[in-house]
Design a protein around this motif. Structure first.
Motif, PDB file in Angstrom:
ATOM      1  N   ALA A   1       0.766  -1.222  -0.027  1.00  0.00           N
ATOM      2  CA  ALA A   1      -0.100   0.025  -0.030  1.00  0.00           C
ATOM      3  C   ALA A   1       0.835   1.222  -0.061  1.00  0.00           C
ATOM      4  CB  ALA A   1      -0.867   0.246   1.278  1.00  0.00           C
ATOM      5  N   ARG A   2       1.940   1.383   0.879  1.00  0.00           N
ATOM      6  CA  ARG A   2       2.645   2.576   1.130  1.00  0.00           C
ATOM      7  C   ARG A   2       3.601   2.589  -0.357  1.00  0.00           C
ATOM      8  NH1 ARG A   2       4.801   5.938   4.736  1.00  0.00           N
ATOM      9  NH2 ARG A   2       2.493   5.552   5.741  1.00  0.00           N
ATOM     10  N   ALA A   3       3.999   1.467  -0.880  1.00  0.00           N
ATOM     11  CA  ALA A   3       4.809   1.719  -2.057  1.00  0.00           C
ATOM     12  C   ALA A   3       3.727   2.241  -3.219  1.00  0.00           C
ATOM     13  CB  ALA A   3       5.073   0.244  -2.717  1.00  0.00           C
ATOM     14  N   ASN A   4       2.547   1.996  -3.126  1.00  0.00           N
ATOM     15  CA  ASN A   4       1.452   2.703  -3.944  1.00  0.00           C
ATOM     16  C   ASN A   4       1.009   4.208  -3.517  1.00  0.00           C
ATOM     17  OD1 ASN A   4       1.476   0.603  -6.033  1.00  0.00           O
ATOM     18  ND2 ASN A   4       0.306  -0.497  -5.177  1.00  0.00           N
ATOM     19  N   SER A   5       1.626   4.616  -2.630  1.00  0.00           N
ATOM     20  CA  SER A   5       1.346   5.996  -1.879  1.00  0.00           C
ATOM     21  C   SER A   5      -0.008   6.135  -1.179  1.00  0.00           C
ATOM     22  CB  SER A   5       1.206   6.919  -3.149  1.00  0.00           C
ATOM     23  OG  SER A   5       2.837   7.012  -3.352  1.00  0.00           O
ATOM     24  N   VAL A   6      -0.513   4.806  -0.840  1.00  0.00           N
ATOM     25  CA  VAL A   6      -1.766   4.710   0.112  1.00  0.00           C
ATOM     26  C   VAL A   6      -1.640   4.978   1.433  1.00  0.00           C
ATOM     27  CG1 VAL A   6      -3.821   3.366   0.228  1.00  0.00           C
ATOM     28  CG2 VAL A   6      -3.064   3.401  -1.980  1.00  0.00           C
ATOM     29  N   GLU A   7      -2.336   5.617   2.200  1.00  0.00           N
ATOM     30  CA  GLU A   7      -2.245   5.736   3.511  1.00  0.00           C
ATOM     31  C   GLU A   7      -3.282   4.949   4.360  1.00  0.00           C
ATOM     32  OE1 GLU A   7      -2.188   9.759   4.843  1.00  0.00           O
ATOM     33  OE2 GLU A   7      -0.238  10.182   3.678  1.00  0.00           O
ATOM     34  N   LEU A   8      -3.051   3.971   4.626  1.00  0.00           N
ATOM     35  CA  LEU A   8      -3.920   2.802   4.780  1.00  0.00           C
ATOM     36  C   LEU A   8      -4.990   3.308   6.246  1.00  0.00           C
ATOM     37  CD1 LEU A   8      -2.355  -0.673   4.912  1.00  0.00           C
ATOM     38  CD2 LEU A   8      -4.294   0.123   3.290  1.00  0.00           C
ATOM     39  N   GLU A   9      -4.552   4.237   6.798  1.00  0.00           N
ATOM     40  CA  GLU A   9      -5.476   4.710   8.014  1.00  0.00           C
ATOM     41  C   GLU A   9      -6.442   5.584   7.512  1.00  0.00           C
ATOM     42  OE1 GLU A   9      -1.524   7.296   8.004  1.00  0.00           O
ATOM     43  OE2 GLU A   9      -2.181   5.256   7.637  1.00  0.00           O
ATOM     44  N   ARG A  10      -6.156   6.325   6.302  1.00  0.00           N
ATOM     45  CA  ARG A  10      -7.100   7.039   5.600  1.00  0.00           C
ATOM     46  C   ARG A  10      -8.079   6.269   4.742  1.00  0.00           C
ATOM     47  NH1 ARG A  10      -6.001  12.454   5.679  1.00  0.00           N
ATOM     48  NH2 ARG A  10      -4.096  13.007   6.428  1.00  0.00           N
ATOM     49  N   TRP A  11      -7.681   4.973   4.327  1.00  0.00           N
ATOM     50  CA  TRP A  11      -8.286   4.103   3.425  1.00  0.00           C
ATOM     51  C   TRP A  11      -9.401   3.263   4.174  1.00  0.00           C
ATOM     52  CZ3 TRP A  11      -8.571  -1.244   2.709  1.00  0.00           C
ATOM     53  CH2 TRP A  11      -8.971  -1.707   1.611  1.00  0.00           C
ATOM     54  N   ILE A  12      -8.649   2.713   5.155  1.00  0.00           N
ATOM     55  CA  ILE A  12      -9.642   1.839   6.265  1.00  0.00           C
ATOM     56  C   ILE A  12     -10.973   2.182   6.493  1.00  0.00           C
ATOM     57  CG2 ILE A  12      -9.683   0.695   8.558  1.00  0.00           C
ATOM     58  CD1 ILE A  12      -6.621   0.489   7.901  1.00  0.00           C
ATOM     59  N   PRO A  13     -11.268   3.446   7.033  1.00  0.00           N
ATOM     60  CA  PRO A  13     -12.601   3.805   7.672  1.00  0.00           C
ATOM     61  C   PRO A  13     -13.777   3.515   6.575  1.00  0.00           C
ATOM     62  CG  PRO A  13     -11.095   5.471   8.172  1.00  0.00           C
ATOM     63  CD  PRO A  13     -10.432   4.507   7.275  1.00  0.00           C
ATOM     64  N   SER A  14     -13.440   3.714   5.269  1.00  0.00           N
ATOM     65  CA  SER A  14     -14.693   3.444   4.235  1.00  0.00           C
ATOM     66  C   SER A  14     -14.412   1.887   3.708  1.00  0.00           C
ATOM     67  CB  SER A  14     -14.279   4.409   3.168  1.00  0.00           C
ATOM     68  OG  SER A  14     -14.511   5.825   3.303  1.00  0.00           O
ATOM     69  N   ASN A  15     -13.406   1.033   3.903  1.00  0.00           N
ATOM     70  CA  ASN A  15     -13.181   0.021   3.333  1.00  0.00           C
ATOM     71  C   ASN A  15     -12.747  -1.086   4.078  1.00  0.00           C
ATOM     72  OD1 ASN A  15     -12.941   0.750   0.346  1.00  0.00           O
ATOM     73  ND2 ASN A  15     -11.763   2.367   1.216  1.00  0.00           N
ATOM     74  N   VAL A  16     -13.018  -1.092   5.621  1.00  0.00           N
ATOM     75  CA  VAL A  16     -12.663  -2.121   6.537  1.00  0.00           C
ATOM     76  C   VAL A  16     -13.456  -3.389   6.124  1.00  0.00           C
ATOM     77  CG1 VAL A  16     -14.400  -1.513   8.100  1.00  0.00           C
ATOM     78  CG2 VAL A  16     -12.063  -2.653   8.985  1.00  0.00           C
ATOM     79  N   HIS A  17     -14.651  -3.198   5.575  1.00  0.00           N
ATOM     80  CA  HIS A  17     -15.467  -4.420   5.293  1.00  0.00           C
ATOM     81  C   HIS A  17     -15.030  -5.179   4.224  1.00  0.00           C
ATOM     82  CE1 HIS A  17     -16.440  -1.457   2.030  1.00  0.00           C
ATOM     83  NE2 HIS A  17     -17.019  -2.393   1.583  1.00  0.00           N
TER      84      HIS A  17
END
Length: 276
Positions: free
Chosen positions: A183-199
């Protein structure tokens, strides 16, 4: 969430030991689960016995990894290899059922010389086969976005792509294996991605970035990540697929701190939800 289900990826960790002995070593470090893409050298009955001896579980395995000596990183998206994929998947599914492993990960693979539409159709057909075969069993299907930086040409390299694939089958049938390094290699900050995608998440892999070593060796804010997982109700395992910068035992010294941190977060969350 399974608070204590910290899973050691024993293809990366304790590699100085024979495969079977890595289970005891992982238990000794404080892990409560193990995972391996191809554990089949250990018969299922022996694996089940060793896991029970150390009160461990096998959290996920792969299917159809291909021939590593030929540079293969999976078969599921490779046109013309459907029979090989199905044979490998059936073997992995039977093994997972026999040892109570909840997830099988059909690896997509690198198909850079094939027509994109043919690759996409092949991948969808093979995932359909996997989902159908797993239906009615205790096993669910995982897919993972593996970054271009790690495996050039891997068919599914971003979380956006993985999410679109998942939407075809539904989160109840197919879950995402989310890897912090990729995720980080693709510039994704998971703490921002998780709230809408944890499911979407069925399993999490931990490695710092850059370097792909243990937490604390790179730039990822793991406290923010763990907080997001806890606060948004993640209920799966946390797997550790990192390259130890020192010995595995020394590299895993963070585990007690992580367990304490997560216990505190759970306690605070319960208090916050208590009626006034």
């Amino acid at each position: 969430m399974a608070l204590n289900l910290f899973s050691a990826h024993i293809a990366y960790l304790y590699t100085e030991l024979p495969l079977l002995d890595r289970i005891a070593a992982a238990a000794g470090s404080g892990f409560t689960a193990v995972e391996h893409p191809q554990p089949f050298a250990i018969p299922a009955t022996e694996m089940r016995r060793e896991l029970a001896r150390h009160q461990m579980v096998l959290s996920q395995i792969a299917a159809g990894t291909g021939d590593a000596s030929k540079g293969e990183k999976g078969l599921a998206a490779l046109p013309g290899r459907q029979a090989d994929f199905r044979e490998a998947f059936n073997r992995a599914l039977d093994y997972a059922i026999a040892v109570d492993c909840p997830f099988v990960h059909p690896m997509a693979g690198v198909a850079t010389n094939a027509d994109v539409s043919a690759v996409t159709e092949t991948y969808h057909r093979n995932l359909s086969y996997a989902v159908d075969r797993a239906s009615g069993t205790s096993v669910k299907i995982l897919v993972e976005a593996i970054s271009e930086a790690a495996v050039p040409g891997y068919f599914m390299s971003t979380l956006d792509h993985a999410s679109r694939i998942q939407d075809v089958f539904g989160p109840g049938n197919l879950s995402l294996l989310v890897d912090t390094f990729h995720a980080r290699a693709n510039s994704v900050e998971l703490e921002r991605w998780i709230p809408s995608n944890v499911h979407r998440i069925g399993h999490v892999h931990i490695a710092d970035h850059p370097g792909r070593h243990e937490p604390g060796t790179g730039s990822i804010d793991f406290e923010a990540l763990l907080t997001a997982l806890v606060e948004h109700g993640y209920e799966g395992a946390i797997g550790f697929e990192y390259i130890p910068s020192t010995t595995t035992v020394v590299s895993a010294a963070f585990l007690p701190r992580w367990r304490k941190f997560m216990a505190a977060k759970f306690k605070q969350m319960r208090q916050d939800r208590r009626p006034a």
